[in-house]
Write a protein that holds these residues in place. Structure first.
Motif, PDB file in Angstrom:
ATOM      1  N   PHE A  24     -11.558 -37.986  -7.899  1.00  0.00           N
ATOM      2  CA  PHE A  24     -11.297 -37.243  -6.805  1.00  0.00           C
ATOM      3  C   PHE A  24     -11.669 -37.437  -5.501  1.00  0.00           C
ATOM      4  CE2 PHE A  24     -10.050 -34.497 -10.354  1.00  0.00           C
ATOM      5  CZ  PHE A  24      -9.176 -33.433  -9.835  1.00  0.00           C
ATOM      6  N   CYS A  25     -11.307 -37.012  -4.423  1.00  0.00           N
ATOM      7  CA  CYS A  25     -11.591 -37.449  -3.243  1.00  0.00           C
ATOM      8  C   CYS A  25     -12.799 -36.701  -2.792  1.00  0.00           C
ATOM      9  CB  CYS A  25     -10.690 -37.042  -2.139  1.00  0.00           C
ATOM     10  SG  CYS A  25      -9.101 -38.051  -2.179  1.00  0.00           S
ATOM     11  N   ASP A  26     -13.786 -37.306  -2.185  1.00  0.00           N
ATOM     12  CA  ASP A  26     -15.040 -36.575  -1.771  1.00  0.00           C
ATOM     13  C   ASP A  26     -15.639 -36.956  -0.426  1.00  0.00           C
ATOM     14  OD1 ASP A  26     -16.573 -38.841  -1.959  1.00  0.00           O
ATOM     15  OD2 ASP A  26     -17.020 -38.576  -3.966  1.00  0.00           O
ATOM     16  N   VAL A  27     -16.545 -36.520   0.098  1.00  0.00           N
ATOM     17  CA  VAL A  27     -17.077 -36.770   1.421  1.00  0.00           C
ATOM     18  C   VAL A  27     -18.388 -37.358   1.014  1.00  0.00           C
ATOM     19  CG1 VAL A  27     -18.022 -36.062   3.534  1.00  0.00           C
ATOM     20  CG2 VAL A  27     -15.965 -34.914   2.662  1.00  0.00           C
ATOM     21  N   ASP A  28     -18.901 -38.410   1.343  1.00  0.00           N
ATOM     22  CA  ASP A  28     -19.831 -39.237   0.860  1.00  0.00           C
ATOM     23  C   ASP A  28     -21.411 -38.947   1.772  1.00  0.00           C
ATOM     24  OD1 ASP A  28     -20.061 -40.774   3.449  1.00  0.00           O
ATOM     25  OD2 ASP A  28     -19.060 -42.735   2.402  1.00  0.00           O
ATOM     26  N   TYR A  29     -22.315 -39.745   1.540  1.00  0.00           N
ATOM     27  CA  TYR A  29     -23.389 -39.358   2.302  1.00  0.00           C
ATOM     28  C   TYR A  29     -23.551 -39.454   3.791  1.00  0.00           C
ATOM     29  CZ  TYR A  29     -25.265 -40.364  -2.541  1.00  0.00           C
ATOM     30  OH  TYR A  29     -25.300 -40.352  -3.890  1.00  0.00           O
ATOM     31  N   TYR A  30     -22.562 -40.440   4.032  1.00  0.00           N
ATOM     32  CA  TYR A  30     -22.606 -40.501   5.655  1.00  0.00           C
ATOM     33  C   TYR A  30     -21.357 -39.815   6.389  1.00  0.00           C
ATOM     34  CZ  TYR A  30     -25.030 -44.596   3.592  1.00  0.00           C
ATOM     35  OH  TYR A  30     -25.937 -45.345   3.089  1.00  0.00           O
ATOM     36  N   GLY A  31     -20.730 -38.985   5.403  1.00  0.00           N
ATOM     37  CA  GLY A  31     -19.820 -37.793   6.216  1.00  0.00           C
ATOM     38  C   GLY A  31     -18.392 -38.623   6.083  1.00  0.00           C
TER      39      GLY A  31
ATOM     40  N   GLY B  16     -28.892 -31.005   0.816  1.00  0.00           N
ATOM     41  CA  GLY B  16     -29.156 -30.309  -0.510  1.00  0.00           C
ATOM     42  C   GLY B  16     -30.649 -30.398  -0.748  1.00  0.00           C
ATOM     43  N   ALA B  17     -31.076 -29.850  -1.758  1.00  0.00           N
ATOM     44  CA  ALA B  17     -32.315 -29.972  -2.100  1.00  0.00           C
ATOM     45  C   ALA B  17     -32.921 -31.422  -1.947  1.00  0.00           C
ATOM     46  CB  ALA B  17     -32.825 -29.255  -3.441  1.00  0.00           C
ATOM     47  N   GLY B  18     -32.388 -32.502  -2.164  1.00  0.00           N
ATOM     48  CA  GLY B  18     -32.770 -33.635  -2.141  1.00  0.00           C
ATOM     49  C   GLY B  18     -32.527 -34.426  -0.903  1.00  0.00           C
ATOM     50  N   GLY B  19     -31.935 -33.870   0.197  1.00  0.00           N
ATOM     51  CA  GLY B  19     -31.481 -34.438   1.282  1.00  0.00           C
ATOM     52  C   GLY B  19     -29.908 -34.324   1.419  1.00  0.00           C
ATOM     53  N   ILE B  20     -29.462 -35.247   2.168  1.00  0.00           N
ATOM     54  CA  ILE B  20     -27.839 -35.268   2.563  1.00  0.00           C
ATOM     55  C   ILE B  20     -27.424 -35.931   1.128  1.00  0.00           C
ATOM     56  CG2 ILE B  20     -25.968 -36.561   3.560  1.00  0.00           C
ATOM     57  CD1 ILE B  20     -28.029 -36.695   5.961  1.00  0.00           C
ATOM     58  N   ASP B  21     -26.237 -35.120   0.612  1.00  0.00           N
ATOM     59  CA  ASP B  21     -25.708 -35.488  -0.528  1.00  0.00           C
ATOM     60  C   ASP B  21     -24.168 -35.412  -0.305  1.00  0.00           C
ATOM     61  OD1 ASP B  21     -25.344 -35.947  -3.226  1.00  0.00           O
ATOM     62  OD2 ASP B  21     -26.471 -34.368  -3.880  1.00  0.00           O
ATOM     63  N   TRP B  22     -23.333 -35.758  -1.304  1.00  0.00           N
ATOM     64  CA  TRP B  22     -21.882 -35.873  -1.213  1.00  0.00           C
ATOM     65  C   TRP B  22     -21.350 -34.554  -1.915  1.00  0.00           C
ATOM     66  CZ3 TRP B  22     -19.575 -36.174  -5.790  1.00  0.00           C
ATOM     67  CH2 TRP B  22     -19.908 -36.371  -7.013  1.00  0.00           C
ATOM     68  N   TRP B  23     -19.966 -34.349  -1.330  1.00  0.00           N
ATOM     69  CA  TRP B  23     -19.467 -33.070  -2.030  1.00  0.00           C
ATOM     70  C   TRP B  23     -17.891 -33.365  -2.427  1.00  0.00           C
ATOM     71  CZ3 TRP B  23     -16.344 -30.667   1.582  1.00  0.00           C
ATOM     72  CH2 TRP B  23     -16.429 -30.955   2.976  1.00  0.00           C
ATOM     73  N   TRP B  24     -17.514 -32.571  -3.153  1.00  0.00           N
ATOM     74  CA  TRP B  24     -15.998 -32.549  -3.643  1.00  0.00           C
ATOM     75  C   TRP B  24     -15.218 -31.974  -2.733  1.00  0.00           C
ATOM     76  CZ3 TRP B  24     -15.369 -36.019  -7.179  1.00  0.00           C
ATOM     77  CH2 TRP B  24     -16.241 -36.187  -8.263  1.00  0.00           C
ATOM     78  N   LEU B  25     -14.060 -32.517  -2.823  1.00  0.00           N
ATOM     79  CA  LEU B  25     -12.612 -32.137  -2.061  1.00  0.00           C
ATOM     80  C   LEU B  25     -11.612 -31.655  -3.148  1.00  0.00           C
ATOM     81  CD1 LEU B  25     -12.209 -34.573   0.773  1.00  0.00           C
ATOM     82  CD2 LEU B  25     -13.142 -32.312   0.930  1.00  0.00           C
ATOM     83  N   ALA B  26     -10.834 -31.004  -2.744  1.00  0.00           N
ATOM     84  CA  ALA B  26      -9.773 -30.473  -3.990  1.00  0.00           C
ATOM     85  C   ALA B  26      -8.716 -31.554  -4.193  1.00  0.00           C
ATOM     86  CB  ALA B  26      -9.252 -29.109  -3.147  1.00  0.00           C
ATOM     87  N   SER B  27      -8.784 -32.498  -3.607  1.00  0.00           N
ATOM     88  CA  SER B  27      -7.755 -33.732  -3.596  1.00  0.00           C
ATOM     89  C   SER B  27      -7.976 -34.729  -4.780  1.00  0.00           C
ATOM     90  CB  SER B  27      -7.680 -34.435  -2.159  1.00  0.00           C
ATOM     91  OG  SER B  27      -7.316 -33.617  -1.282  1.00  0.00           O
ATOM     92  N   PRO B  28      -6.766 -34.850  -5.652  1.00  0.00           N
ATOM     93  CA  PRO B  28      -7.147 -36.009  -6.587  1.00  0.00           C
ATOM     94  C   PRO B  28      -7.098 -37.511  -6.060  1.00  0.00           C
ATOM     95  CG  PRO B  28      -5.145 -34.850  -6.857  1.00  0.00           C
ATOM     96  CD  PRO B  28      -5.886 -34.203  -5.807  1.00  0.00           C
ATOM     97  N   TRP B  29      -7.524 -38.392  -6.392  1.00  0.00           N
ATOM     98  CA  TRP B  29      -7.049 -39.751  -6.108  1.00  0.00           C
ATOM     99  C   TRP B  29      -6.164 -40.334  -7.004  1.00  0.00           C
ATOM    100  CZ3 TRP B  29      -8.803 -42.130  -1.824  1.00  0.00           C
ATOM    101  CH2 TRP B  29      -8.501 -43.600  -1.843  1.00  0.00           C
ATOM    102  N   SER B  30      -5.171 -40.949  -6.323  1.00  0.00           N
ATOM    103  CA  SER B  30      -3.934 -41.391  -6.985  1.00  0.00           C
ATOM    104  C   SER B  30      -3.988 -42.354  -7.763  1.00  0.00           C
ATOM    105  CB  SER B  30      -2.536 -41.560  -5.907  1.00  0.00           C
ATOM    106  OG  SER B  30      -3.101 -42.650  -4.987  1.00  0.00           O
TER     107      SER B  30
END
Length: 84
Positions: A57-64, A37-51
């Motif tokens: 919610f589940c996401d993908v972090d800075y490291y993938g 993103g504008a500030g470099g590598i960032d995390w992003w949302w997935l559609a899956s809730p965390w039980s």
């Protein structure tokens, strides 16, 4: 649509089951899951809730890698398009 944890990582986690989902070929490894993103590598949302949590919610972090975070936090999105 937003991809699920299973579609991105190919594993069931956070209480999600694979159901009729398939693994998306666009995300074979950590490097392919990183988003900039504008500030470099960032995390992003997935559609899956965390039980076990009504606010995470589940996401993908800075490291993938797979992670989870609070739904009230700001994060990016990586929508998937189905072109026929």
């Amino acid at each position: 649509f937003l991809p699920t944890n299973y579609e991105v990582f190919g594993t069931e986690s956070g209480g999600e089951t694979s159901g009729n989902q398939g693994r998306l070929s666009a995300y074979p490894d950590d490097n392919s899951r990183k988003k900039s993103g504008a500030g470099g590598i960032d995390w992003w949302w997935l559609a899956s809730p965390w039980s076990g949590s009504s606010s995470r919610f589940c996401d993908v972090d800075y490291y993938g890698a797979a992670y989870y975070y609070y739904a009230s936090s700001a994060g990016g999105l990586a929508p998937v398009f189905c072109i026929k």
